[in-house]
Design a protein around this motif. Structure first.
Motif, PDB file in Angstrom:
ATOM      1  N   GLY A 174      52.006  -9.645  12.552  1.00  0.00           N
ATOM      2  CA  GLY A 174      51.697  -9.168  13.765  1.00  0.00           C
ATOM      3  C   GLY A 174      50.979 -10.059  14.612  1.00  0.00           C
ATOM      4  O   GLY A 174      50.201  -9.508  15.465  1.00  0.00           O
ATOM      5  N   GLN A 188      58.468 -15.683   9.537  1.00  0.00           N
ATOM      6  CA  GLN A 188      57.985 -16.292  10.713  1.00  0.00           C
ATOM      7  C   GLN A 188      59.123 -17.019  11.506  1.00  0.00           C
ATOM      8  O   GLN A 188      60.121 -17.219  11.088  1.00  0.00           O
ATOM      9  CB  GLN A 188      56.894 -17.161  10.326  1.00  0.00           C
ATOM     10  N   ASP A 223      54.478 -14.755  13.866  1.00  0.00           N
ATOM     11  CA  ASP A 223      54.499 -14.154  12.469  1.00  0.00           C
ATOM     12  C   ASP A 223      54.549 -12.515  12.640  1.00  0.00           C
ATOM     13  O   ASP A 223      53.846 -11.913  12.807  1.00  0.00           O
ATOM     14  CB  ASP A 223      53.153 -14.342  11.769  1.00  0.00           C
ATOM     15  N   LEU A 224      55.994 -12.169  12.223  1.00  0.00           N
ATOM     16  CA  LEU A 224      56.256 -10.957  12.254  1.00  0.00           C
ATOM     17  C   LEU A 224      55.580  -9.852  11.386  1.00  0.00           C
ATOM     18  O   LEU A 224      55.533  -8.926  11.701  1.00  0.00           O
ATOM     19  CB  LEU A 224      57.935 -10.596  12.388  1.00  0.00           C
ATOM     20  N   ARG A 225      55.375 -10.491  10.245  1.00  0.00           N
ATOM     21  CA  ARG A 225      54.783  -9.667   9.033  1.00  0.00           C
ATOM     22  C   ARG A 225      53.249  -9.415   9.691  1.00  0.00           C
ATOM     23  O   ARG A 225      52.796  -8.290   9.361  1.00  0.00           O
ATOM     24  CB  ARG A 225      54.766 -10.577   7.675  1.00  0.00           C
ATOM     25  N   PHE A 260      57.543  -8.399  22.710  1.00  0.00           N
ATOM     26  CA  PHE A 260      57.379  -9.520  21.846  1.00  0.00           C
ATOM     27  C   PHE A 260      57.635 -10.655  22.808  1.00  0.00           C
ATOM     28  O   PHE A 260      56.679 -11.697  22.798  1.00  0.00           O
ATOM     29  CB  PHE A 260      58.709  -9.635  20.797  1.00  0.00           C
ATOM     30  N   ARG A 281      63.321  -6.903  12.738  1.00  0.00           N
ATOM     31  CA  ARG A 281      62.106  -6.863  12.918  1.00  0.00           C
ATOM     32  C   ARG A 281      61.456  -5.857  11.763  1.00  0.00           C
ATOM     33  O   ARG A 281      60.660  -6.092  11.072  1.00  0.00           O
ATOM     34  CB  ARG A 281      61.339  -6.267  14.315  1.00  0.00           C
ATOM     35  N   TRP A 341      67.139  -6.878  17.500  1.00  0.00           N
ATOM     36  CA  TRP A 341      65.785  -7.095  17.572  1.00  0.00           C
ATOM     37  C   TRP A 341      65.062  -6.218  16.421  1.00  0.00           C
ATOM     38  O   TRP A 341      64.584  -6.288  15.364  1.00  0.00           O
ATOM     39  CB  TRP A 341      65.078  -7.370  18.598  1.00  0.00           C
ATOM     40  N   THR A 350      55.916  -6.190  19.623  1.00  0.00           N
ATOM     41  CA  THR A 350      57.105  -5.729  18.806  1.00  0.00           C
ATOM     42  C   THR A 350      58.120  -5.124  19.673  1.00  0.00           C
ATOM     43  O   THR A 350      59.138  -5.167  18.868  1.00  0.00           O
ATOM     44  CB  THR A 350      56.714  -4.617  17.651  1.00  0.00           C
TER      45      THR A 350
END
Length: 466
Positions: free
Chosen positions: A297, A274, A293-295, A389, A205, A201, A380
């Motif tokens: 946040g 995403q 949406d990891l970018r 997360f 990430r 992860w 995160t």
């Protein structure tokens, strides 16, 4: 001594559990004993596995000879009905222990030699797709023996739904099932919730955040699989509290070939940063879509709902706003109109409540549907707890259902009303036109005034004859 310090006697105690072996033995014995005692629960759990309705017998640590060695499956379940019997071996893991390939293949060999029907595995591992087994095995060993897997989260969810929502006929059996639920919910039972996004992860990430992730990176597949497992756990968690079956939605092609789902998520993660999935909750206005949406946040939950098929544009907007009485002001509403791609307008709920016309950019265009979305910060950390997360996704789904989706209802047209077959009796009035110029019979095409006039003229004609 104060009674507050006394410990209530429990049917399945959590004290005295020392080590993983004792934990697995106690969990196995508790589950199988309750399966044998509570008819409704064993039918709910075993029927999907192919077991018939009948007498259930459960045993633990049954020895079998496999070649020159002796093996001990954790349990055995036999369901008898008349002359027929369905038998399954059971292998259980608790805590973070994972199922072992060699051990399972040995039990498959035993089941084949003994003429048993299935091998059932139970652990905290949650497969990415329902029906998929978390352990890779030699498929040749599955030709005569079926392989099934249940996560402890699924077992607990089924037990809660059966006791709290579907019901148990016998009060004593209901209490017994309640004791199993109490045991499985205790941290020392080893029946853990989904609590880790995996070792890959952190690297994935960080690569997403710097836009350096490639679809071919070896760690992406693990993260994608864990996200689908999180969706399944989210569904089980919601279903356990709602008392209904909540499941992730996959296309027929994805169900037939899980690699298609994994490939689509991989491309989405590498391209847009995403991860998304859809959950079906029975009797709701639409499906719950979760997008992490990891970018950015952020985690967004949304639902698409059809607009009413009649009324002015602002009337249709007001129809939606009235249902969002519990939704926070930060809820986003998007409006989709006919013959247009994407949303034609979008506003926050706080603004639309004050002025519904903000969503109506062109009154001539028909509003076809709405999208209602709620966005919250995305954690995160790979584990559980604050800033994690997993917890941020679970909290977002719970909040969206409680404040938005649970209040929404689909639009339905009002039923048509019957027209009166005969006119009402009017007051006596003078005729307004000669009888010869008007029909004295009532027609469905006549309005109320015409019906009244016809009755008066009819009465006048009769008086004239007299």
């Amino acid at each position: 001594m104060a009674e507050q310090s006394w410990h209530e006697a429990r049917l399945i105690p959590t004290s005295g559990i020392n080590g993983a072996e004792e934990q697995e033995r106690r969990a196995t014995s508790a589950l199988l004993a309750v399966l044998g005692a509570v008819k409704e629960f064993n039918r709910a759990l075993l029927k999907p596995l192919g077991a018939p309705a009948g007498t259930v017998e459960c045993y633990i640590e049954v020895p079998f000879m496999l070649g020159e060695k002796k093996v001990f499956p954790d349990g055995l379940i036999r369901v008898s009905r008349g002359a027929k019997a369905w038998t399954a071996l059971v292998e259980v893991k608790t805590g973070s222990n994972e199922l072992a390939t060699e051990q399972l293949e040995n039990y498959l060999d035993v089941a084949r030699e003994q003429g048993f029907d299935a091998l059932l595995t139970i652990s905290n591992e949650i497969p990415a797709i329902a029906g998929q087994h978390p352990t890779k095995l030699d498929k040749r060993k599955l030709r005569k023996v079926e392989l099934h897997h249940l996560s402890w989260s699924q077992v607990l969810a089924e037990a809660v739904m059966q006791k709290e929502f579907r019901g148990i006929a016998d009060p004593d059996q209901a209490w017994i099932l309640g004791e199993l639920i109490r045991y499985l919910e205790h941290t020392r039972s080893g029946a853990l919730e989904f609590d880790d996004m995996g070792e890959s992860w952190t690297g994935v990430r960080d690569a997403v955040a710097t836009a350096t992730l490639r679809a071919t990176d070896k760690n992406v597949a693990t993260v994608v699989s864990r996200f689908d497992a999180l969706l399944r756990f989210t569904s089980l968690s919601l279903g356990r509290r709602l008392g209904t079956e909540v499941v992730p939605i996959l296309s027929r092609k994805e169900m037939a070939d899980p690699a298609l789902r994994a490939a689509a998520l991989t491309q989405q993660l590498a391209g847009a940063g995403q991860l998304s999935g859809t959950i079906r909750i029975p009797d709701t206005a639409g499906h719950l879509v979760i997008t992490a949406d990891l970018r950015a946040g952020q985690v967004t939950c949304h639902v698409d709902i059809d607009a009413p098929r009649e009324g002015r544009p602002t009337t249709r907007v007001n129809w939606l706003i009235r249902q969002l009485k519990n939704a926070p002001d930060s809820t986003r509403i998007e409006c989709m109109t006919a013959h247009s791609r994407g949303s034609s307008s979008a506003e926050l709920l706080r603004a639309v409540r004050e002025n519904p016309a903000l969503l109506v950019h062109d009154p001539a265009r028909e509003i076809r549907s709405f999208r209602v979305a709620l966005t919250s910060p995305l954690g995160t950390k790979r584990g559980r707890g604050r800033g994690a997360f997993i917890d941020s996704v679970l909290t977002a789904a719970d909040s969206f259902y409680a404040n938005v989706l649970g209040d929404l209802k689909t639009w339905s047209a009002a039923p048509p009303k019957l027209r009166p077959e005969t006119p009402t009796v009017p007051d006596e009035r003078e005729p307004t036109q000669p009888v010869s110029l008007s029909s004295t019979d009532y027609s469905s095409q006549d309005g109320p005034d015409q019906a009244e006039a016809g009755d008066h003229q009819d009465g006048s004609a009769i008086e004239g004859v007299n």
